[in-house]
Each structure stands twice: as structure tokens, then as C-alpha cells.
Scaffold this motif. Structure first.
Motif, PDB file in Angstrom:
ATOM      1  N   GLY A   1       0.944  -1.258  -0.138  1.00 24.18           N
ATOM      2  CA  GLY A   1       0.048   0.116   0.103  1.00 24.18           C
ATOM      3  C   GLY A   1       0.761   1.120   0.162  1.00 24.18           C
ATOM      4  O   GLY A   1       0.380   2.400  -0.589  1.00 24.18           O
ATOM      5  N   MET A   2       1.998   1.233   0.852  1.00 22.95           N
ATOM      6  CA  MET A   2       2.951   2.430   0.878  1.00 22.95           C
ATOM      7  C   MET A   2       3.513   2.625  -0.509  1.00 22.95           C
ATOM      8  O   MET A   2       3.550   3.805  -0.983  1.00 22.95           O
ATOM      9  N   MET A   3       3.969   1.592  -1.350  1.00 27.11           N
ATOM     10  CA  MET A   3       4.462   1.931  -2.487  1.00 27.11           C
ATOM     11  C   MET A   3       3.611   2.452  -3.756  1.00 27.11           C
ATOM     12  O   MET A   3       3.759   3.312  -4.455  1.00 27.11           O
ATOM     13  N   PHE A   4       2.301   1.795  -3.479  1.00 23.14           N
ATOM     14  CA  PHE A   4       1.375   2.449  -4.304  1.00 23.14           C
ATOM     15  C   PHE A   4       1.058   3.873  -4.092  1.00 23.14           C
ATOM     16  O   PHE A   4       0.683   4.637  -4.974  1.00 23.14           O
ATOM     17  N   ALA A   5       0.899   4.240  -2.857  1.00 23.59           N
ATOM     18  CA  ALA A   5       0.472   5.533  -2.424  1.00 23.59           C
ATOM     19  C   ALA A   5       1.876   6.600  -2.773  1.00 23.59           C
ATOM     20  O   ALA A   5       1.289   7.678  -3.439  1.00 23.59           O
TER      21      ALA A   5
ATOM     22  N   ALA B   1       6.297   5.721   9.004  1.00 21.38           N
ATOM     23  CA  ALA B   1       5.879   7.109   9.709  1.00 21.38           C
ATOM     24  C   ALA B   1       6.900   8.351   9.045  1.00 21.38           C
ATOM     25  O   ALA B   1       6.231   9.260   8.683  1.00 21.38           O
ATOM     26  N   VAL B   2       8.244   7.927   8.983  1.00 24.24           N
ATOM     27  CA  VAL B   2       8.980   8.928   8.522  1.00 24.24           C
ATOM     28  C   VAL B   2       8.691   9.358   6.929  1.00 24.24           C
ATOM     29  O   VAL B   2       8.835  10.335   6.644  1.00 24.24           O
ATOM     30  N   SER B   3       8.355   8.198   6.258  1.00 26.14           N
ATOM     31  CA  SER B   3       8.163   8.546   4.693  1.00 26.14           C
ATOM     32  C   SER B   3       6.855   9.458   4.729  1.00 26.14           C
ATOM     33  O   SER B   3       6.934  10.240   3.792  1.00 26.14           O
ATOM     34  N   SER B   4       5.810   9.547   5.565  1.00 25.38           N
ATOM     35  CA  SER B   4       4.706  10.222   5.241  1.00 25.38           C
ATOM     36  C   SER B   4       5.317  11.813   5.472  1.00 25.38           C
ATOM     37  O   SER B   4       4.658  12.703   5.085  1.00 25.38           O
ATOM     38  N   LEU B   5       6.412  12.024   6.000  1.00 19.54           N
ATOM     39  CA  LEU B   5       6.993  13.513   6.139  1.00 19.54           C
ATOM     40  C   LEU B   5       7.336  14.008   4.577  1.00 19.54           C
ATOM     41  O   LEU B   5       7.370  15.122   4.223  1.00 19.54           O
ATOM     42  N   PHE B   6       7.605  13.126   3.688  1.00 17.21           N
ATOM     43  CA  PHE B   6       8.128  13.453   2.265  1.00 17.21           C
ATOM     44  C   PHE B   6       7.029  12.942   1.386  1.00 17.21           C
ATOM     45  O   PHE B   6       7.521  12.466   0.249  1.00 17.21           O
ATOM     46  N   SER B   7       5.625  12.855   1.879  1.00 19.59           N
ATOM     47  CA  SER B   7       4.702  12.110   0.970  1.00 19.59           C
ATOM     48  C   SER B   7       4.418  12.603  -0.573  1.00 19.59           C
ATOM     49  O   SER B   7       4.084  11.872  -1.461  1.00 19.59           O
ATOM     50  N   THR B   8       5.025  13.906  -0.947  1.00 20.20           N
ATOM     51  CA  THR B   8       4.882  14.406  -2.181  1.00 20.20           C
ATOM     52  C   THR B   8       6.161  14.327  -3.157  1.00 20.20           C
ATOM     53  O   THR B   8       6.327  14.819  -4.142  1.00 20.20           O
ATOM     54  N   GLY B   9       7.122  13.751  -2.344  1.00 15.75           N
ATOM     55  CA  GLY B   9       8.607  13.807  -3.084  1.00 15.75           C
ATOM     56  C   GLY B   9       9.177  12.351  -3.129  1.00 15.75           C
ATOM     57  O   GLY B   9       8.744  11.312  -2.540  1.00 15.75           O
ATOM     58  N   VAL B  10      10.295  12.096  -3.875  1.00 22.32           N
ATOM     59  CA  VAL B  10      10.818  10.989  -4.180  1.00 22.32           C
ATOM     60  C   VAL B  10      11.554  10.299  -3.011  1.00 22.32           C
ATOM     61  O   VAL B  10      11.730   9.137  -2.577  1.00 22.32           O
ATOM     62  N   LEU B  11      11.766  11.270  -2.123  1.00 23.34           N
ATOM     63  CA  LEU B  11      12.368  11.175  -0.747  1.00 23.34           C
ATOM     64  C   LEU B  11      11.713  10.066   0.172  1.00 23.34           C
ATOM     65  O   LEU B  11      12.215   9.333   0.867  1.00 23.34           O
ATOM     66  N   ALA B  12      10.272   9.952  -0.154  1.00 24.71           N
ATOM     67  CA  ALA B  12       9.386   9.148   0.575  1.00 24.71           C
ATOM     68  C   ALA B  12       9.897   7.616   0.441  1.00 24.71           C
ATOM     69  O   ALA B  12       9.536   6.833   1.293  1.00 24.71           O
ATOM     70  N   ALA B  13      10.433   7.493  -0.691  1.00 26.70           N
ATOM     71  CA  ALA B  13      10.762   5.820  -0.985  1.00 26.70           C
ATOM     72  C   ALA B  13      11.856   5.461  -0.206  1.00 26.70           C
ATOM     73  O   ALA B  13      12.391   4.306  -0.027  1.00 26.70           O
ATOM     74  N   VAL B  14      12.912   6.549   0.247  1.00 28.75           N
ATOM     75  CA  VAL B  14      14.113   6.304   1.146  1.00 28.75           C
ATOM     76  C   VAL B  14      13.876   5.557   2.351  1.00 28.75           C
ATOM     77  O   VAL B  14      14.327   4.405   2.490  1.00 28.75           O
ATOM     78  N   PRO B  15      13.102   5.963   3.305  1.00 26.11           N
ATOM     79  CA  PRO B  15      12.912   5.105   4.408  1.00 26.11           C
ATOM     80  C   PRO B  15      12.102   4.056   4.434  1.00 26.11           C
ATOM     81  O   PRO B  15      12.268   3.032   5.044  1.00 26.11           O
ATOM     82  N   LEU B  16      11.082   3.918   3.348  1.00 24.98           N
ATOM     83  CA  LEU B  16      10.665   2.784   2.825  1.00 24.98           C
ATOM     84  C   LEU B  16      11.570   1.577   2.496  1.00 24.98           C
ATOM     85  O   LEU B  16      11.336   0.313   2.832  1.00 24.98           O
TER      86      LEU B  16
ATOM     87  N   LEU C   1      -8.282   5.292   0.212  1.00 24.66           N
ATOM     88  CA  LEU C   1      -8.083   6.707   1.172  1.00 24.66           C
ATOM     89  C   LEU C   1      -7.443   7.847   0.403  1.00 24.66           C
ATOM     90  O   LEU C   1      -7.835   8.899   0.854  1.00 24.66           O
ATOM     91  N   LEU C   2      -6.662   7.458  -0.614  1.00 30.58           N
ATOM     92  CA  LEU C   2      -6.000   8.795  -1.371  1.00 30.58           C
ATOM     93  C   LEU C   2      -7.245   9.554  -1.867  1.00 30.58           C
ATOM     94  O   LEU C   2      -7.125  10.926  -2.367  1.00 30.58           O
ATOM     95  N   ALA C   3      -8.429   8.949  -2.201  1.00 28.27           N
ATOM     96  CA  ALA C   3      -9.515   9.965  -2.672  1.00 28.27           C
ATOM     97  C   ALA C   3     -10.146  10.805  -1.739  1.00 28.27           C
ATOM     98  O   ALA C   3     -10.800  11.683  -1.994  1.00 28.27           O
TER      99      ALA C   3
ATOM    100  N   SER D   1      -5.246  13.224   2.603  1.00 31.92           N
ATOM    101  CA  SER D   1      -3.901  13.772   2.073  1.00 31.92           C
ATOM    102  C   SER D   1      -2.933  12.520   1.948  1.00 31.92           C
ATOM    103  O   SER D   1      -3.088  11.600   2.482  1.00 31.92           O
ATOM    104  N   SER D   2      -2.014  12.582   1.110  1.00 31.66           N
ATOM    105  CA  SER D   2      -1.036  11.398   0.942  1.00 31.66           C
ATOM    106  C   SER D   2      -0.519  11.225   2.209  1.00 31.66           C
ATOM    107  O   SER D   2      -0.122  10.081   2.809  1.00 31.66           O
ATOM    108  N   GLY D   3      -0.047  12.114   3.006  1.00 34.81           N
ATOM    109  CA  GLY D   3       0.667  11.907   4.195  1.00 34.81           C
ATOM    110  C   GLY D   3      -0.198  11.135   5.346  1.00 34.81           C
ATOM    111  O   GLY D   3       0.300  10.143   6.013  1.00 34.81           O
ATOM    112  N   THR D   4      -1.426  11.661   5.028  1.00 28.62           N
ATOM    113  CA  THR D   4      -2.127  10.919   6.349  1.00 28.62           C
ATOM    114  C   THR D   4      -2.521   9.224   6.023  1.00 28.62           C
ATOM    115  O   THR D   4      -2.525   8.640   6.501  1.00 28.62           O
ATOM    116  N   VAL D   5      -2.486   9.102   4.446  1.00 35.48           N
ATOM    117  CA  VAL D   5      -2.848   7.815   3.919  1.00 35.48           C
ATOM    118  C   VAL D   5      -1.534   7.089   4.431  1.00 35.48           C
ATOM    119  O   VAL D   5      -1.634   5.870   4.834  1.00 35.48           O
ATOM    120  N   MET D   6      -0.233   7.484   4.315  1.00 31.43           N
ATOM    121  CA  MET D   6       0.910   6.767   4.724  1.00 31.43           C
ATOM    122  C   MET D   6       0.760   6.403   5.985  1.00 31.43           C
ATOM    123  O   MET D   6       1.393   5.480   6.483  1.00 31.43           O
TER     124      MET D   6
END
Length: 416
Positions: free
Chosen positions: A250-254, A312-327, A379-381, A384-389
Motif C-alpha cells: 500500500g505504501m509503494m502504491f501511495a 511514519a517517517v516516509s509520510s513527512l516526504f509524501s509528495t517527493g521521491v525521498l518518501a521511498a528512501v525510508p521505505l 483512502l487517497l480519494a 492527503s498522501s501523508g495521512t494515508v501513509m
């Protein structure tokens, strides 16, 4: 006289077993499946592209992936019964033979301009069924190909294979499709041919001698389910694996959807997927060392709690590629846990139940994974992206709580 599989499992602790890299049977199977998995990854990318070109419909292109997933789920339990009842080598040969013919026919049809959606779906359905059966048989057979002391390492190498081919296969499939849309299917057929040759070259038995069972298929399947639910460790494994896999998928999809919403280029979206896969690929190589440092119960706890925090840390970068790094850092621990858990499962499960027990575990894990994209999209509908993460971090925390307080983990012996 060649030692039987019982001797392989009961390798004495005073005699160091040979390196897994010198295990001819395992290396034949592992090397051939590297190529087979690579071919599958190429074809999995090419299939929806082909349907899109044939029909111009994204909906029909998406139907290909959904059909493959559903067929794999439906076939998983019957595959476990067959893996325990029939000769495993012959089952592998039949699967490879079918897949060679199916993808060779599709290659010829695409090359001649005669391929249609119906043919593609037939190949997808047959290929998914054969893949489910082959992978279940392979899981069940590993216990007979390597000593018990090498089971976790063998599973870790399989994890590296899976992540490695998932990284290399799609780009290669896209390249071949661009050169000629029939080429990925030809490559897949050839990969199955090499797999067939390797299986034929394996002389070591893939199962222990067993008596002919008088059970019906349904009763045999229930026996495997009863074994899983009756074992505290395996029961806890199901409760932990289901939300764990759902959270990661789900995180990767989000992340992908969030990047697209933010107007990121396709390159950036692909980079996020690559970062995610690279974390698992590197983790697979580190798995043997990590297993030596941590006992299995400790490893499970660390994986669950650390992964929940990283997501949870990924949610702080929800709209950037950096979200993939903690994941990716969280996924780094995944191969270590998978190899330890499945190695332990293989050691404590009787050989005549290996296929059914593996199929139950994989079915539960894959079923939860299949729900993740739909849940993320819903959930994304509305949020926000951060909340979904954060929601997926909470789902993963369910696994962490289960691992912390579940008696199946706390009372588990570290020796099979």
C-alpha cells in the motif's frame, strides 16, 4: 549410496556442511530460476503494453494484471496439495513445458500479427496457474536440496533473486518491446526452456518417500491448514505477515500516486520504484550476517517496530521521491526476516506437508497484498498522501504489537 533427504536435514553440528555455492542441485535450480524470473518480469511488463496496443483500452490492459493475480490466488491451495502428493520434479517439468509452449505460441502470433486479447488472456491464465504451482513446488523442494543449517541462507538467496529480477526485468522487457513487441515473449519462452533443462539435470530427490494418500483433495488441503493453525509459530506468522505485506504494498502504491499527483515525471516515479526494490536487493545480501547477529524472535520484533517507524517517517516526504528512501530502509530488513521465517518453517514442517503449509502461508500473505492498492486508492480519494501513509504505518504497527505480545513469537524456540 547417496544419502537421503533425512540425512541432509539432520546434518550433524560437528561436521560443517559444504558451502551453498557448492551445492550442485540448489545452484542449478537457483540459477535457472534467476533466468526464469527475469523472463517473467519482462513478460509481465510487456503483456499490458501489448493489450494496450491491440485495444487502446487502459481498462483492458489493467485486466491482464488483475487476472494473473486472481488466478494465482485461486491456484495456490491446490498447488500445495499437488506439491505434496505428486512427484515434484515431474510437476516442475510439466509447468515449464506448458509455459514454453504457451509463450512460444504467443511470440509467433504476435510476430505474425495474429495475436488477440483472447489469446493473451489464455496465456495469462495458464501462465499464472503454472507459476503458482511451480513456485509452491520449489518452496517445498528446497528443504530436500540443502542441509537444515543452510535453509535460511538458501531462502535469502531466493529473496535476492526475486528483488534482482524485479529490478532488471521491467527495463529489459521495455527495451525488448521497443525493439519488437514479440521479443519479450520469446525471451520468456527461452528462460523456461533453460529452467526445464536445469530441472532435468538435478539428480537429488526433491521429496522424501511417502505412501499413497487416500485423502480427497479438499481433505488434504484442510490437513495443511490445520497444521498451520495448530502451530503457535506458524499461526503468529500469518497474523504478522498479512498486515506487514499489506502495509509495504500500500505504501509503494501511495507513493507512486502521490508523485503523479504532484506532477512528477515518469522517470521520477520509476526512480521511486527502483529505490524501493534496491533496498530489498541489498537486504537479501546482508541477510546471512544479520541472522547471525539477532535471534529469530528479536529479528521479528526489530523488523516490525523499525518498519512502522520508517514508514511514519516516509509520510513527512509524501509528495517527493525521498518518501521511498525510508521505505527502502524498511524493506532492507525484509529479506532477513523472510529467510529466517521460511527457513524455520521448512525445518519444523514434515516433508509431506511442505507444499500445503507453504501454500497456506503464501495465500494469506498475497491475499492481504492484493487488497492494498484498492485500500490505498480509496483512502487517497478522501485524505492527503501523508495521512494515508500514516494509516499504513498503523497497519504495520498491528504486526509489531502481535509480534511483541503474541505467545507464538515470545515462546518460540530458536532451534527447529
Amino acid at each position: 549410496m547417496r544419502p537421503n533427504s533425512e540425512d541432509a536435514v539432520a546434518t550433524t553440528r560437528t561436521e560443517r556442511p559444504p558451502s551453498l555455492w557448492r551445492n550442485r542441485a540448489f545452484n542449478l535450480l537457483w540459477g535457472s530460476q534467476c533466468l526464469s524470473d527475469l523472463g517473467s518480469a519482462m513478460a509481465n511488463l510487456a503483456m499490458p503494453l501489448l493489450v494496450l496496443q491491440l485495444t487502446g483500452s487502459p481498462t483492458q490492459a489493467g485486466l491482464v494484471g488483475t487476472t494473473s493475480l486472481l488466478v494465482g490466488l485461486v491456484c495456490r491451495l491446490p498447488a500445495g496439495v499437488l506439491a505434496d502428493r505428486l512427484d515434484r520434479r515431474r510437476l516442475m517439468i510439466v509447468c515449464d513445458g506448458f509455459r514454453i509452449v504457451a509463450y512460444a505460441v504467443l511470440w509467433g502470433a504476435v510476430l505474425a500479427g495474429e495475436a488477440g486479447v483472447t489469446m493473451v488472456l489464455v496465456v495469462v491464465v495458464g501462465g499464472a496457474a503454472a507459476n503458482a504451482l511451480f513456485s509452491t513446488v520449489e518452496h517445498a523442494a528446497v528443504r530436500n536440496l540443502v542441509p537444515s543449517t543452510e535453509l535460511a541462507t538458501a531462502v535469502a538467496r531466493n529473496e535476492a533473486r526475486s528483488y534482482g529480477t524485479s529490478l532488471a526485468g521491467p527495463p529489459l522487457g521495455g527495451l525488448l518491446f521497443g525493439l519488437g513487441r514479440s521479443l519479450p515473449f520469446l525471451g520468456n519462452a527461452l528462460s523456461y526452456l533453460l529452467s526445464l533443462v536445469a530441472v532435468l539435470l538435478i539428480r537429488q530427490p526433491m521429496q522424501q518417500p511417502r505412501e499413497q494418500s487416500a485423502q480427497s483433495g479438499g481433505a488434504a488441503g484442510v490437513e495443511g491448514l490445520r497444521f498451520v493453525l495448530g502451530n503457535p509459530f506458524l499461526r503468529a506468522l500469518l497474523l504478522i505477515a498479512a498486515p506487514l505485506n499489506m502495509a509495504f504494498t500500500g505504501m509503494m502504491f501511495a507513493i507512486v500516486v502521490s508523485l503523479q499527483r504532484a506532477g512528477a515525471s515518469s522517470f521520477v516515479v520509476g526512480l521511486a520504484s527502483t529505490i524501493f526494490g534496491l533496498g530489498g536487493f541489498l537486504g537479501a545480501f546482508a541477510a546471512p550476517a544479520l541472522q547471525r547477529w539477532m535471534r529469530l524472535p528479536t529479528l521479528i520484533l526489530v523488523l516490525c517496530w523499525v518498519s512502522a517507524g520508517l514508514i511514519a517517517v516516509s509520510s513527512l516526504f509524501s509528495t517527493g521521491v525521498l518518501a521511498a528512501v525510508p521505505l527502502a530502509a524498511a524493506v532492507f530488513l525484509g529479506p532477513t526476516a523472510n529467510s529466517a521465517l521460511f527457513g524455520y518453517q521448512a525445518a519444523i514442517t514434515p516433508d509431506h506437508l511442505q507444499g500445503r503449509v507453504v501454500s497456506v502461508i503464501l495465500l494469506v500473505a498475497m491475499s492481504a497484498t492484493a487488497l492494498a492498492p484498492g485500500l490505498a486508492g480509496l483512502l487517497l480519494a478522501h485524505f492527503s498522501s501523508g495521512t494515508v501513509m500514516l494509516v499504513f504505518a498503523l497497519i504495520l504497527a498491528v504486526s509489531a504489537v502481535t509480534a511483541t505480545f503474541g505467545s507464538g513469537i515470545r515462546t518460540m524456540s530458536t532451534e527447529p
